[in-house]
Design a protein around this motif. Structure first.
Motif, mmCIF file in Angstrom:
data_model
loop_
_atom_site.group_PDB
_atom_site.id
_atom_site.type_symbol
_atom_site.label_atom_id
_atom_site.label_comp_id
_atom_site.label_asym_id
_atom_site.label_seq_id
_atom_site.Cartn_x
_atom_site.Cartn_y
_atom_site.Cartn_z
ATOM 1 N N TYR A 564 0.932 -1.093 -0.041
ATOM 2 C CA TYR A 564 -0.144 0.067 -0.007
ATOM 3 C C TYR A 564 0.862 1.091 0.113
ATOM 4 O O TYR A 564 1.481 1.683 0.966
ATOM 5 C CB TYR A 564 -1.064 0.085 1.208
ATOM 6 N N GLU A 565 1.076 1.742 -1.043
ATOM 7 C CA GLU A 565 2.179 2.915 -1.376
ATOM 8 C C GLU A 565 1.757 4.278 -0.599
ATOM 9 O O GLU A 565 2.706 5.107 -0.471
ATOM 10 C CB GLU A 565 2.239 3.102 -3.024
ATOM 11 N N LYS A 566 0.587 4.313 -0.373
ATOM 12 C CA LYS A 566 0.224 5.908 0.292
ATOM 13 C C LYS A 566 0.680 5.674 1.759
ATOM 14 O O LYS A 566 0.649 4.590 2.504
ATOM 15 C CB LYS A 566 -1.363 5.990 0.368
ATOM 16 N N VAL A 567 1.129 6.820 2.192
ATOM 17 C CA VAL A 567 1.816 7.067 3.641
ATOM 18 C C VAL A 567 0.622 6.991 4.487
ATOM 19 O O VAL A 567 -0.050 7.809 4.392
ATOM 20 C CB VAL A 567 2.798 7.973 3.671
ATOM 21 N N THR A 568 0.570 5.981 5.450
ATOM 22 C CA THR A 568 -0.289 5.940 6.501
ATOM 23 C C THR A 568 -1.640 5.336 5.921
ATOM 24 O O THR A 568 -2.183 5.897 5.002
ATOM 25 C CB THR A 568 -0.702 7.064 7.226
ATOM 26 N N GLY A 569 -2.381 4.520 6.561
ATOM 27 C CA GLY A 569 -3.637 4.159 6.242
ATOM 28 C C GLY A 569 -4.045 3.047 5.699
ATOM 29 O O GLY A 569 -5.030 2.170 5.383
ATOM 30 N N GLY A 570 -2.791 2.136 5.413
ATOM 31 C CA GLY A 570 -3.020 0.777 4.826
ATOM 32 C C GLY A 570 -3.139 -0.235 5.840
ATOM 33 O O GLY A 570 -2.328 -0.264 6.971
ATOM 34 N N TRP A 571 -3.949 -1.283 5.521
ATOM 35 C CA TRP A 571 -4.197 -2.544 6.479
ATOM 36 C C TRP A 571 -4.611 -3.673 5.703
ATOM 37 O O TRP A 571 -5.104 -3.553 4.849
ATOM 38 C CB TRP A 571 -4.940 -2.067 7.624
ATOM 39 N N VAL A 572 -4.585 -4.704 6.583
ATOM 40 C CA VAL A 572 -4.857 -5.973 5.799
ATOM 41 C C VAL A 572 -5.455 -6.808 7.053
ATOM 42 O O VAL A 572 -4.518 -6.918 7.955
ATOM 43 C CB VAL A 572 -3.989 -6.837 4.956
ATOM 44 N N GLY A 573 -6.417 -7.904 7.120
ATOM 45 C CA GLY A 573 -6.746 -8.623 8.094
ATOM 46 C C GLY A 573 -7.735 -9.652 7.856
ATOM 47 O O GLY A 573 -8.116 -9.853 6.335
ATOM 48 N N LEU A 574 -8.442 -10.028 8.810
ATOM 49 C CA LEU A 574 -9.704 -11.239 8.549
ATOM 50 C C LEU A 574 -10.647 -10.884 9.134
ATOM 51 O O LEU A 574 -10.715 -10.224 10.652
ATOM 52 C CB LEU A 574 -8.935 -12.459 9.216
ATOM 53 N N ALA A 575 -11.889 -11.203 8.695
ATOM 54 C CA ALA A 575 -13.491 -11.116 9.205
ATOM 55 C C ALA A 575 -13.496 -12.589 9.643
ATOM 56 O O ALA A 575 -13.727 -13.460 8.677
ATOM 57 C CB ALA A 575 -14.317 -10.611 8.274
#
Length: 659
Positions: A564-575
């Protein structure tokens, strides 16, 4: 490793003889004496400019330096060009293009090329056309009057870049690329050499490029590559040099003959501003902006500038050395200038090596070469000076590992063990193996995770749990406070609550990237931990082709990654299917497969006059254990896959430090 073709000994002898005469003759007189049957052609150029003092001086400069220039010609040149032409039309990588063409029977052999010395072959018509056009361009450009005549001669006027096959090119490239500067020519920056260079580089960066390693090399491709835009940093530096000269900008190629901390040479472009200061830039950089030379990052060891003329200070030393075959081929015909001080400033050091530190003493008048590492070999990057009981290496950018060698019987022979040069104070520390053996636990064979900040970039990232899919309320399960240095890092969760949603959130103020993030836990009231599963959720990356999707983080493959190239704000997870208690998390930084990998075969070497094997093992996990002599320089080879490997030392506190 990419070294240019060596000139034959017969030509080297001619160069040595010519240098021996330079103390009595001017460079022009000496050059004309070497021109043979081509002397009338060169004299006609001088006669042509008798009434124009500047053009006469320019012609005298080019002819005076001509004995040190040559081209490589023959049918093989066209075969070489066919690879670059094909790469320019292909969506494949340069290596894939080369492999495909070779499968179909295409080939290239440098040995079939013939060496053509400029001094005995360049025509008057070619030289006059080139000189006239160079002056015409200088006159037309708003920045031309800012460039003094010496700078013009040395950094714009030369008619060749390397050992390419000669053809007229200046007018053609001027007409093609000068329009890129129309917009800045109409502004207040029109005479600012640096701003104009940035405008040019910005325009070139918009053109289609096929960058990568793998195309045949060893010969300068020539100005035709300004149509193909194919190759690696060597070729793209040449492309930009041709174009800069064609629009009248003073610049060329600066290089590390060998990276200070890598196993390849590296090339980029320089430009000289109106005050004579050097700035660096490249069409391959992410930005068209230039930077002052002293801002160039990383350990450099030595930085050289490719020039049209012979380095006469160095050549005088060569002239006193009668045995031409005893000089390393890279240094027989030396047209490089040591510009390390420009790039390292006050941090450069003169390194003193006591002769007693060498396990073999050089012979009288024997040249001593300072060498940098390239895989399990060493490449000479400078000539050291023998002064009494010491060996002196001038102008070194430290935090590198070097080794001393001599050239005997057509081979580089080493006379010292490797030594580390401290950038801060210039102190030297030798890697002399001791009789004390110690266990070394190795986690990786190359430090790309730190070099490219993949691992460091995870510091500040957090694992979080929440009852809400948007994580408006969340708990911290684990914060990454130390750069992960292995393929799989496991950390205990700080919370014993159950959560429906879990994620990895990238560091504040940093980009979010990772290869794998796994959560282990159990249902409330249970104790047995398992890998938690659920639907993958996250922020889509900013690549339009979705090259690094967030789903890569949960695909079980530690060599695919989310970016996620944008500085701050990128995330990944599970529901998760239902709320679960997270016991621990396991994460893998983005990487280029240089960690220890279970099932791969590794061999550890240490340097003691030569590389000596410490045995070969198959890894059973993401670490591997060997026994090695304390104080040795080490090298870990993966026999199963990959070619990124680098020298390192193992510290008393169990760390691998790569150099």
């Amino acid at each position: 490793m990419r070294f240019r073709l060596c000139i034959p000994v017969v030509m080297a002898v001619a160069v040595m003889a010519l240098m021996g005469s330079c103390g009595r003759q001017s460079p022009l007189e000496a050059a004309l004496g070497e021109a043979g049957a081509n002397r009338p052609e060169l004299e006609s150029v001088l006669d042509h400019y008798r009434g124009d003092s500047l053009k006469y001086a320019a012609a005298a400069y080019l002819i005076g330096e001509m004995p040190y220039r040559y081209g490589l010609e023959g049918e093989e040149v066209e075969r070489l060009h066919s690879f670059y032409k094909a790469a320019s039309r292909s969506a494949k990588s340069p290596q894939a293009v080369t492999d495909s063409m070779r499968t179909e029977g295409a080939g290239f052999s440098r040995e079939r090329l013939r060496l053509v010395p400029d001094i005995t072959n360049v025509s008057a018509a070619f030289l006059i056309e080139h000189i006239d056009m160079a002056f015409e361009i200088r006159q037309k450009q708003p920045w031309g009057r800012k460039i003094d005549f010496d700078t013009f001669c040395r950094h714009i006027l030369p008619y060749r870049v390397g050992n390419e096959q000669l053809r007229p090119w200046l007018r053609e490239l001027y007409e093609q690329f000068d329009p890129l500067l129309d917009s800045i020519r109409a502004t207040s920056d029109s005479a600012d050499i640096v701003k104009v260079t940035e405008a040019l580089v910005g325009g070139l960066q918009k053109m289609r490029r096929n960058y990568g390693h793998g195309l045949p090399s060893g010969v300068t491709i020539g100005p035709d590559n300004t149509r193909w835009f194919a190759g690696d940093c060597r070729e793209f530096t040449d492309i930009q040099t041709y174009i800069m000269r064609a629009v009248g900008l003073p610049g060329g190629c600066d290089k590390m003959p060998m990276y200070g901390n890598y196993f390849l040479p590296h090339f980029w472009n320089y430009v000289i501003d109106e005050k004579g200061a050097t700035h660096y830039c490249s069409v391959l950089f992410k930005t068209p902006l230039t930077e002052p030379a002293a801002a160039y990052p990383g350990p450099k060891g030595k930085v050289m500038r490719e020039k049209f003329e012979l380095d006469r200070l160095y050549a005088r030393r060569l002239g006193d050395y009668a045995d031409v075959e005893g000089i390393h081929p890279e240094f027989r015909y030396f047209t490089n200038e040591d510009v390390t001080p420009l790039y390292s400033g006050d941090s450069i050091k003169t390194v003193i090596i006591p002769l007693d530190s060498c396990y073999e003493k050089p012979r009288n008048e024997e040249f001593i070469y300072a060498c940098l590492s390239t895989h399990m070999d060493w490449a000479p990057v400078d000539v050291a000076l023998w002064k009494g009981n010491n060996i002196e290496i001038k102008d070194v950018d430290g935090d590198v590992v070097m080794r001393l060698g001599v050239y005997r019987d057509g081979k580089l022979r080493f006379i010292s063990n490797p030594f580390n040069i401290c950038k801060k104070d210039g102190s030297v520390r030798f890697y002399n193996p001791t009789d004390i053996k110690e266990d070394v636990c190795l986690l990786y064979k190359f430090d790309d995770i730190f070099r490219e900040r993949f691992s460091i970039g995870m510091v500040g990232g957090v694992m979080e749990g929440s009852d809400y899919p948007d994580f408006r309320e969340k708990d911290t399960l684990h914060m990454i406070v130390k750069a992960p240095a292995r393929l799989y890092t496991r950390a205990k969760s700080k919370s014993d609550r159950a959560y429906k949603y879990v994620r990895y959130y990238g560091p504040t103020g940093g980009k979010c990237y990772a290869s794998e993030v796994s959560f282990y836990g159990h249902s409330p009231g249970e104790k047995k931990n398992n890998l938690l599963k659920g639907a993958c959720i996250g922020t889509p990356n900013l690549y339009s082709e979705n090259k690094y999707p967030y789903t890569n983080v949960v695909d079980g493959d530690p060599y695919t990654s989310f970016v996620y190239e944008k500085v701050t704000g990128g995330w990944v997870g599970l529901a998760l299917e239902k709320p679960m208690v997270v016991d621990s998390v396991v994460y893998t930084p983005r990487n280029r497969r240089n960690f220890i990998e279970a099932g791969d075969s590794y061999e550890l070497f240490y340097c003691d006059k030569e590389w000596r094997s410490l045995g070969r093992k198959t890894a059973e996990s993401d670490s591997i254990l060997f026994e090695a002599p304390r104080g040795a320089l080490l090298y870990l080879k993966n026999h199963t896959r990959g070619n990124q490997e680098r020298i390192f030392e193992y510290t008393r506190d169990g760390r691998q430090i790569f150099w």
